[in-house]
Motif scaffolding. Structure first.
Motif, PDB file in Angstrom:
ATOM      1  N   SER A 165       0.859  -1.178   0.000  1.00 19.24           N
ATOM      2  CA  SER A 165       0.000   0.000   0.000  1.00 19.24           C
ATOM      3  C   SER A 165       0.901   1.235   0.000  1.00 19.24           C
ATOM      4  O   SER A 165       2.085   1.140   0.335  1.00 19.24           O
ATOM      5  N   PRO A 166       0.365   2.382  -0.365  1.00 23.18           N
ATOM      6  CA  PRO A 166       1.191   3.600  -0.389  1.00 23.18           C
ATOM      7  C   PRO A 166       1.873   3.910   0.943  1.00 23.18           C
ATOM      8  O   PRO A 166       2.980   4.437   0.960  1.00 23.18           O
ATOM      9  N   THR A 167       1.244   3.554   2.060  1.00 21.38           N
ATOM     10  CA  THR A 167       1.865   3.845   3.359  1.00 21.38           C
ATOM     11  C   THR A 167       3.021   2.899   3.672  1.00 21.38           C
ATOM     12  O   THR A 167       3.771   3.151   4.616  1.00 21.38           O
ATOM     13  N   ASP A 168       3.183   1.815   2.891  1.00 16.55           N
ATOM     14  CA  ASP A 168       4.299   0.882   3.079  1.00 16.55           C
ATOM     15  C   ASP A 168       5.544   1.268   2.284  1.00 16.55           C
ATOM     16  O   ASP A 168       6.589   0.641   2.430  1.00 16.55           O
ATOM     17  N   VAL A 169       5.452   2.265   1.420  1.00 16.53           N
ATOM     18  CA  VAL A 169       6.569   2.663   0.575  1.00 16.53           C
ATOM     19  C   VAL A 169       7.599   3.417   1.414  1.00 16.53           C
ATOM     20  O   VAL A 169       7.259   4.350   2.148  1.00 16.53           O
ATOM     21  N   THR A 170       8.870   2.990   1.302  1.00 15.89           N
ATOM     22  CA  THR A 170       9.949   3.674   2.020  1.00 15.89           C
ATOM     23  C   THR A 170      11.004   4.152   1.030  1.00 15.89           C
ATOM     24  O   THR A 170      11.113   3.637  -0.086  1.00 15.89           O
ATOM     25  N   ILE A 171      11.781   5.126   1.484  1.00 17.60           N
ATOM     26  CA  ILE A 171      12.834   5.703   0.650  1.00 17.60           C
ATOM     27  C   ILE A 171      14.139   5.675   1.433  1.00 17.60           C
ATOM     28  O   ILE A 171      14.145   5.915   2.641  1.00 17.60           O
ATOM     29  N   ASN A 172      15.231   5.354   0.750  1.00 19.73           N
ATOM     30  CA  ASN A 172      16.541   5.288   1.378  1.00 19.73           C
ATOM     31  C   ASN A 172      17.200   6.660   1.303  1.00 19.73           C
ATOM     32  O   ASN A 172      17.840   6.999   0.312  1.00 19.73           O
TER      33      ASN A 172
END
Length: 152
Positions: A112-119
């Motif tokens: 889901s969009p809330t599970d997307v992470t960025i390094n």
């Protein structure tokens, strides 16, 4: 009279799993002298824009087109993100003008969009003029490997 062929205008064909066959101009290939973290043996990449994936782009390996990383310019999402102040070794990019440099960060996509992470800890710098790239590791604890892209 024979027409002169420019080497940079020649096309490289990449057969990718995610995007099918891509036709890339050689002049768009970005050279990473040290590869990217975990894939140090891969030195040539291209940034691929797929309209239905925007604002995400893809960093695709030219040597192994099955390797592709979703990337994103973090600046529109994190206006206080400033990895440049922690970097001293961008000499390999041969840029005297910061305007030539673009910053990208790898993204981990979720269900889901809330599970997307960025390094934010390992930004990728690309000199768009000379097509040289470098991934850096910020040693400060200020930035995270898995920073949520969106707040719930």
């Amino acid at each position: 009279m024979k027409e002169k062929v420019n080497e940079n205008d020649s096309i490289v064909n990449l057969s990718t799993e995610k995007f099918g066959n891509l036709h890339i101009k050689k002049k768009n290939i970005i050279a990473f002298d040290n590869g990217v973290l975990g894939f140090e043996d891969l030195r040539q990449f291209v940034i691929v824009n797929i309209e239905e994936c925007l604002p995400f782009e893809w960093l695709v390996s030219v040597e192994d087109p099955l390797i592709a990383f979703p990337i994103l310019n973090p600046m529109p999402f994190f206006t206080d993100y400033n990895p440049m102040k922690f970097l001293f070794d961008l000499a390999p990019l041969a840029s005297n003008d910061k305007e030539d440099l673009e910053i990208f960060c790898m993204v981990t996509l979720g269900n889901s969009p809330t599970d997307v992470t960025i390094n934010l800890k390992g930004p990728i710098f690309v000199n768009m003029k000379n097509k040289k790239g470098k991934q850096c590791v910020l040693t400060e604890d200020y930035y995270s490997l898995h920073h949520p892209l969106l707040r719930a």
